[in-house]
Design a protein around this motif. Structure first.
Motif, PDB file in Angstrom:
ATOM      1  N   SER A  50       4.318  38.835 -83.645  1.00  0.00           N
ATOM      2  CA  SER A  50       3.111  38.040 -83.887  1.00  0.00           C
ATOM      3  C   SER A  50       1.869  38.924 -83.898  1.00  0.00           C
ATOM      4  O   SER A  50       1.821  39.961 -83.244  1.00  0.00           O
ATOM      5  N   ALA A  51       0.851  38.467 -84.625  1.00  0.00           N
ATOM      6  CA  ALA A  51      -0.442  39.142 -84.562  1.00  0.00           C
ATOM      7  C   ALA A  51      -1.082  38.858 -83.209  1.00  0.00           C
ATOM      8  O   ALA A  51      -0.878  37.797 -82.612  1.00  0.00           O
ATOM      9  N   ILE A  52      -1.837  39.814 -82.712  1.00  0.00           N
ATOM     10  CA  ILE A  52      -2.549  39.681 -81.439  1.00  0.00           C
ATOM     11  C   ILE A  52      -4.038  39.644 -81.722  1.00  0.00           C
ATOM     12  O   ILE A  52      -4.545  40.433 -82.529  1.00  0.00           O
ATOM     13  N   ASN A  53      -4.739  38.737 -81.059  1.00  0.00           N
ATOM     14  CA  ASN A  53      -6.195  38.708 -81.170  1.00  0.00           C
ATOM     15  C   ASN A  53      -6.800  39.370 -79.942  1.00  0.00           C
ATOM     16  O   ASN A  53      -6.593  38.920 -78.812  1.00  0.00           O
ATOM     17  N   TYR A  54      -7.528  40.447 -80.173  1.00  0.00           N
ATOM     18  CA  TYR A  54      -8.200  41.162 -79.098  1.00  0.00           C
ATOM     19  C   TYR A  54      -9.640  40.665 -79.030  1.00  0.00           C
ATOM     20  O   TYR A  54     -10.419  40.830 -79.972  1.00  0.00           O
ATOM     21  N   ALA A  55      -9.993  40.015 -77.932  1.00  0.00           N
ATOM     22  CA  ALA A  55     -11.334  39.462 -77.763  1.00  0.00           C
ATOM     23  C   ALA A  55     -11.634  39.393 -76.272  1.00  0.00           C
ATOM     24  O   ALA A  55     -10.711  39.376 -75.449  1.00  0.00           O
ATOM     25  N   PRO A  56     -12.906  39.329 -75.887  1.00  0.00           N
ATOM     26  CA  PRO A  56     -13.238  39.265 -74.456  1.00  0.00           C
ATOM     27  C   PRO A  56     -12.535  38.131 -73.733  1.00  0.00           C
ATOM     28  O   PRO A  56     -12.026  38.313 -72.623  1.00  0.00           O
ATOM     29  N   GLU A  57     -12.469  36.957 -74.355  1.00  0.00           N
ATOM     30  CA  GLU A  57     -11.835  35.829 -73.666  1.00  0.00           C
ATOM     31  C   GLU A  57     -10.329  36.014 -73.508  1.00  0.00           C
ATOM     32  O   GLU A  57      -9.747  35.567 -72.514  1.00  0.00           O
ATOM     33  N   SER A  58      -9.691  36.706 -74.469  1.00  0.00           N
ATOM     34  CA  SER A  58      -8.249  36.928 -74.335  1.00  0.00           C
ATOM     35  C   SER A  58      -7.961  37.917 -73.212  1.00  0.00           C
ATOM     36  O   SER A  58      -6.961  37.790 -72.487  1.00  0.00           O
TER      37      SER A  58
END
Length: 473
Positions: free
Chosen positions: A299-307
């Motif tokens: 799966s694609a991963i979303n890198y973000a402050p909330e994650s």
């Protein structure tokens, strides 16, 4: 065990060529710069796969190559005014530092392209002898794509469609625009090696075909890499290796998902490109690893402050359940189930999840159930708690998680915050009251005050949440 095979586009029962032994090759880094988050994704994904295969009792030979000669390397060394070897040695050392911080175990073998020039030349000579390659009059050697019947099978592409839809560089030395280079004639001043076709260096694709053959043989069990490698790199590897060796190249192809930053493709032009070491300046390495493990490897991963905040909170739940328990002497030596001991219901569920194409999200859900039961046991049956905690650490170790001292991890997380969580919540409530009173200047002042401390507020219909981004010096 079922593994999704990119070649057949379905899950298949995994049966190693040699019972009890797994031979795996993963395309590694081109070492002209520091490793980025996409590299971390591949590193961690195949580290988990290797750890789990070994947990299941397989003797795994894990090979991950280093590309240490390439156009990008030549350009970067020239820009830096340093030798190619100085640049690549520096970047390889940095790569090893990054993977160690992410608890990525080193591969069993790490072949470098420049140390396999003889093997590369030998494979090119075989391809020429079999009619699959030809030397052009400019000193380059090319692969005849149309000569190989199966070309396009990994990506389910038709040759004529590729030809009509592809942006192919015009090259008068090629017999066909789809042909790709195996050996590049050296330009003045470039690093080069002697070959039957003159001074030059290998093309990128042939390096992996030669190195995998040298380390693992003509046919091996698993070949992995990042999502951008299926075409043309892995397609070309298949064509080269199967034509040269006359045997199937790889039984199972595996590809990790991409990393996106705030739901956008990571790109230097978008200003959302992060190296591993840049990320680890502001976040605990285990938090970053957890984020990478929490999504299925495909799966694609979303890198973000909330994650990242969610990842830290998840780890805090585990470490809170482990805090204060003495586990000495309870975990079997080496972290594995004791010989002859029946697996627990947690391990049975964990194994079922991981046997299903390394389903780490489901495996983590088992660990959360185990942590919940551990918390209950601490209150209701404290004599059972240490054994449950030992199992939590043992199963966590298969994912490369939960091996820190709980108190150290929890204190580090709390000490990073410039305010306590209660103080942050109090300011959020004060801001909400200001907004309700239509005193927007006061509300904005609270937001700005928190932002200056690295506490970023996120408003939604459900309310206001926050994430912490350690301010840069």
């Amino acid at each position: 065990m079922q593994i999704y095979n990119t070649l057949t586009r379905r899950k298949e029962a995994f049966t190693p060529i040699e019972p009890g032994r797994v031979r795996m090759y993963v395309c590694g880094m081109t070492v002209y710069d520091y490793c980025h988050l996409g590299h971390a994704r591949v590193m961690v994904a195949f580290d988990v796969i290797t750890r789990y295969l070994r947990h299941r009792g397989y003797d795994v030979t894990y090979v991950r190559n280093v590309t240490d000669i390439d156009d990008k390397i030549l350009r970067r060394a020239d820009e830096n005014g340093e030798s190619i070897s100085t640049l690549t040695e520096r970047m390889i050392e940095a790569m090893h530092e990054d993977e160690a911080r992410l608890s990525v175990l080193p591969p069993d073998q790490e072949p470098r392209a420049t140390r396999h020039i003889g093997d590369i030349i030998g494979m090119i000579e075989t391809l020429i002898a079999k009619g699959y390659a030809y030397a052009a009059d400019n000193g380059d050697v090319y692969y005849r794509v149309r000569k190989f019947e199966g070309y396009g099978k990994l990506n389910n592409r038709d040759l004529d469609e590729m030809r009509s839809g592809a942006r192919v560089d015009v090259d008068e030395h090629k017999e066909d625009p789809l042909d790709f280079v195996l050996w590049k004639a050296a330009k003045p001043g470039e690093a080069s090696w002697y070959s039957p076709w003159g001074e030059g260096r290998p093309g990128w694709h042939i390096e992996c075909s030669a190195m995998s053959k040298c380390c693992l043989g003509d046919t091996f069990d698993i070949h992995g890499g990042g999502p951008d490698l299926t075409f043309p790199h892995h397609e070309n590897e298949i064509a080269q290796s199967e034509a040269a060796n006359g045997k199937p190249f790889v039984n199972t192809w595996m590809h990790a998902g991409a990393v996106r930053v705030n739901h956008e493709k990571m790109s230097k032009s978008l200003g959302n490109f992060f190296t591993i070491r840049e990320v680890l300046e502001h976040h605990d390495p285990e938090v970053v690893r957890y984020l990478l493990v929490a999504s299925h490897y495909r799966s694609a991963i979303n890198y973000a402050p909330e994650s990242l905040l969610d990842a830290r909170k998840s780890l805090e739940r585990f470490y809170n359940s482990l805090e204060g328990l003495s586990l000495e002497g309870l975990a079997p030596e080496g972290g594995d189930q004791a010989a002859g001991e029946a697996p627990s219901r947690y391990e049975s569920r964990f194994t079922a999840a991981m046997d299903d194409d390394f389903n780490t999200p489901e495996a983590l859900s088992v660990l959360f159930d185990l942590a919940r039961d551990l918390n209950r046991a601490r209150k209701e049956a404290p004599e059972q708690a240490p054994a449950l905690a030992a199992e939590l650490k043992r199963l966590g170790d298969i994912l490369g998680l939960l091996q820190q001292d709980p108190e150290t991890f929890l204190k580090a997380g709390a000490s990073e915050l410039p305010l306590s969580e209660d103080e942050i919540q109090s300011r959020i409530e004060a801001r909400a009251a200001s907004k309700k009173a239509r005193d927007f200047a006061a509300a904005d002042a609270i937001r700005d005050e928190l932002a200056a401390l690295g506490i970023i507020l996120k408003d939604s219909r459900e309310g206001t949440t926050w994430v912490y981004e350690k301010p840069q010096d």
